[in-house]
Enzyme design. Structure first.
Site, PDB file in Angstrom:
ATOM      1  N   ASP A   1       0.837  -1.203   0.000  1.00  0.00           N
ATOM      2  CA  ASP A   1       0.000   0.000   0.000  1.00  0.00           C
ATOM      3  C   ASP A   1       0.873   1.255   0.000  1.00  0.00           C
ATOM      4  OD1 ASP A   1      -2.050   1.875   0.327  1.00  0.00           O
ATOM      5  OD2 ASP A   1      -3.174   0.522   1.632  1.00  0.00           O
TER       6      ASP A   1
ATOM      7  N   HIS B   1      -0.456   4.412  -0.009  1.00  0.00           N
ATOM      8  CA  HIS B   1      -1.205   5.580   0.464  1.00  0.00           C
ATOM      9  C   HIS B   1      -0.773   5.935   1.884  1.00  0.00           C
ATOM     10  CE1 HIS B   1      -3.698   3.586  -2.576  1.00  0.00           C
ATOM     11  NE2 HIS B   1      -4.006   4.814  -2.941  1.00  0.00           N
TER      12      HIS B   1
ATOM     13  N   SER C   1      -2.036  -7.484   5.129  1.00  0.00           N
ATOM     14  CA  SER C   1      -0.708  -7.236   5.701  1.00  0.00           C
ATOM     15  C   SER C   1      -0.813  -6.813   7.167  1.00  0.00           C
ATOM     16  CB  SER C   1       0.027  -6.161   4.894  1.00  0.00           C
ATOM     17  OG  SER C   1       0.261  -6.611   3.592  1.00  0.00           O
TER      18      SER C   1
END
Lengths: 217, 460
Positions: A103, A105, A159
């Site tokens: 990810d 972000h 995750s």
């Protein structure tokens, strides 16, 4: 004395690191206990959180203010060390924070990191797309109290679970409080993966962290 | 014809542009310039104006956005280099931009064109759930969206699980999930008789590896479908995005630049976010190299974009783009309320109305803050599209749209913070028949009656 605290507050809101440090030294020179300055920081942090939630303050301003407060706090800590001041210990929690693997972000994670910082936590921000093993390794290195994990995609949420499973698999789960967040992350997911805390906003995340660290979470 | 515009230059500049640390980019380059531009161009949100009618304000926003982008460029995260452009280069890409684009094929062939303010031609409408769904529901949801007659193209959900395990970004399940996604949506649209409809993206795949793995028209994504290259807020890109851009252009795909600025984030409030939104459309052209773009701004705390200030921003950004650029941009609505509530249908109506009158095409509609698994249906998209198309057909002017939007806001804006979560897809639909429940069908009809009473245009 009001004037000195006023100077400190003004310096912080104007992102002026030098005058903030000056104000802190002047306050300490007056014989004021460092804890009073940290109380002032807590009061400022509350204002920052409120202003952020009402849209009066934005992320870049928060980042700049956090830098100034961190610099001022460092001066206090070094003065405490230098003067061997008593009664000045702060109950600081250590936080490792990251956007989890897969990810990229990180705005939400950054907001939580800065709000944690201005509220007195020692924050180790590992960045975005951080492998789960790296998060666990860094938490052990700095002896963290809290591991905070952000995910903005449903496909990166696994995750968060992986970090907890690594902690369990390496018999370290009890060492840390694990706090999770991010737009798609829900209370149900937090319960499913066995996180200690979940928050649906940055301000709430800081409150949960404070509650967890004081044993009330 | 651009895009693409000189791909080797983009890649070179991502490696050799001016060095800049990310924090410095956010706090020293981007934010101070935005503040300066807000003052210089006097861009200010007025609570009484949801749909501005001031052309000079729209033009000023365009100038501010262009000035910002020339100042910042795009930050490449891996190299910490700024990909910078001259004004002439941007102009060259703009004048080379196609006047229209064809997507889909056969009977589902659609032209997407640049819309003007108060344009009476109908907007191009993509219906998309873009939320996670289980493997059991995924194809059913896709069929439900493709069954909507007003949909010119369809997006899809995100495949949440595969073979009983969570699909995980950058893991092998990401690649397997992407293949499953591509195959399942093609089969779903074929089953409902729309095999050639424009499929907007493989939303399940986040990583460039997974995205590139389905660049195979034989069984994966066709060249008449869409591929996404996302911008990282604000004005950033990573190698994953650039990898995708290169591969998609090499394979001849239609690229859609995806962009969701957060109001309250690095650009500040709605004024600053409006400026950075124009700049990001320029990045979409120059770096993401997109033919289309989808624009989904949202409030950093509430996560929706149907509030008064966000609608103002959406309107102004689209007016700036309509008057000054050839871009093909779709406005993507995000409601606070969940499906099967009156509120979400009113939010969808407001978003469709404001966007269309301001010059946008449509990408509709995310419910329940685009946050909760299973909580979105095609019915919300239908409402946004129906009102948008009706507004175009009736030739609604900005002044009128402003009054109508205010009437709609009066109905729901006080409830945004505690908006009802509504129901899940499987509670709103008969999943065997793939039709909305009687309850939601009745609610839709009743809300339309309410819209008619308020003077809001509806299509049917």
């Amino acid at each position: 004395m009001e004037n000195l605290f006023g100077k400190l507050r003004k310096s912080i809101f104007e992102y002026n690191e030098e005058t903030a440090k000056e104000a802190v030294i002047e306050i300490l020179n007056q014989g004021i206990e460092p804890t009073k300055i940290f109380d002032e920081f807590a009061s400022i942090a509350k204002i920052l959180g409120d202003k952020f939630e009402t849209g009066e303050l934005f992320l870049p301003e928060l980042m700049l203010i956090a830098d100034v407060m961190k610099a001022a706090a460092d001066v206090i800590m070094s003065e405490i060390e230098r003067r061997k001041l008593m009664g000045a210990e702060r109950k600081l929690g250590k936080v490792v924070i990251a956007t989890v693997a897969g990810d990229i972000h990180d705005i939400g994670k950054n907001i939580v990191a800065f709000l944690l910082k201005v509220n007195g936590f020692e924050v180790h921000d590992l960045g975005r797309d951080v492998p789960s093993l790296e998060i666990v390794k860094r938490a052990a290195e700095i002896k963290a109290d809290i591991i905070a994990l952000s995910a903005l995609m449903t496909t990166s949420m696994p995750s968060q679970r992986e970090v907890i499973e690594i902690l369990k698999g390496t018999s370290q789960r009890e060492k840390y409080l694990v706090l999770i967040g991010g737009a798609p992350v829900t209370k149900e997911w937090a319960e499913e993966i066995g996180a200690d805390g979940w928050a649906d906003s940055a301000v709430r995340g800081v409150k949960i962290a404070q509650e967890l660290i004081s044993g009330g979470g | 014809m651009a895009p693409p515009w000189r791909i080797p230059e983009i890649l070179r500049r991502a490696e050799k542009g001016p060095l800049c640390m990310e924090k410095d980019f956010d706090t020293k380059i981007l934010f101070p310039k935005i503040r300066e531009l807000i003052k210089e161009y006097d861009i200010k949100f007025d609570r009484e104006t949801v749909v501005p009618s001031d052309n000079s304000l729209a033009d000023d926003l365009w100038k501010a956005g262009l000035e910002l982008y020339l100042h910042t460029g795009t930050l490449c995260l891996e190299t910490s280099r700024r990909i910078m452009f001259t004004e002439d280069e941007i102009k060259e890409a703009i004048v080379s931009f196609p006047e229209k684009l064809v997507v889909g094929s056969g009977t589902e062939r659609r032209e997407v064109y640049h819309r003007e303010i108060e344009d009476r031609r109908r907007p191009f409408c993509v219906f998309s759930p873009s939320l996670p769904f289980s493997e059991e529901l995924f194809a059913i949801v896709e069929m439900a969206y493709a069954l909507e007659p007003l949909a010119d193209g369809v997006g899809a959900g995100v495949l949440d699980e595969l073979w009983g395990e969570k699909v995980r970004s950058k893991a092998p399940t990401d690649v397997s999930g992407a293949a499953a996604h591509a195959l399942m949506i093609r089969e779903a649209v074929r089953r409902v008789g729309r095999p050639n409809i424009y499929l907007a993206d493989v939303q399940t795949a986040l990583s460039d590896t997974a995205q590139i793995s389905v660049s195979n028209p034989e069984w994966g994504v066709r060249t008449t479908d869409g591929r996404m290259v996302g911008t990282i807020s604000e004005l950033k890109i990573d190698w994953g995005g650039l990898n995708r851009m290169v591969n998609f252009h090499n394979c001849g795909y239609i690229i859609m630049a995806l962009y969701g600025p957060m109001v309250g984030g690095y650009a500040g409030g709605v004024e600053g976010t409006a400026i950075v939104s124009v700049a990001s459309h320029l990045q979409a052209l120059m770096v993401n190299q997109g033919h289309l773009s989808t624009f989904f701004p949202f409030d950093i705390n509430q996560l929706n974009n149907t509030s008064r200030d966000l609608l103002w921003m959406i309107s102004l950004v689209y007016q700036a783009l309509a008057r000054n650029s050839p871009f093909l941009s779709m406005s993507n609505g995000i409601g606070a309320a969940g499906p099967c509530t009156e509120m979400v249908l009113l939010e969808a109506a407001a978003h469709g109305l404001v966007s269309t009158v301001s010059g946008a095409n449509l990408w509709e509609f995310f419910a329940a803050r685009n946050k909760y698994k299973d909580r979105t249906t095609p019915v919300e998209a239908r409402m946004a599209c129906e009102v948008g198309r009706a507004a175009a057909k009736e030739g609604i002017k900005r002044e009128e749209a402003n009054e109508l939007a205010k009437k709609l806001l009066k109905e729901y804006e006080g409830k945004i913070k505690n908006a009802p979560l509504g129901k899940k897809f499987q509670e709103c639909y008969d999943i065997k028949r793939v039709t909305p429940t009687q309850e939601y069908t009745e609610l839709y009809k009743n809300v339309k009656k309410k819209l008619i009473d308020l003077g809001i245009p509806v299509l049917i």
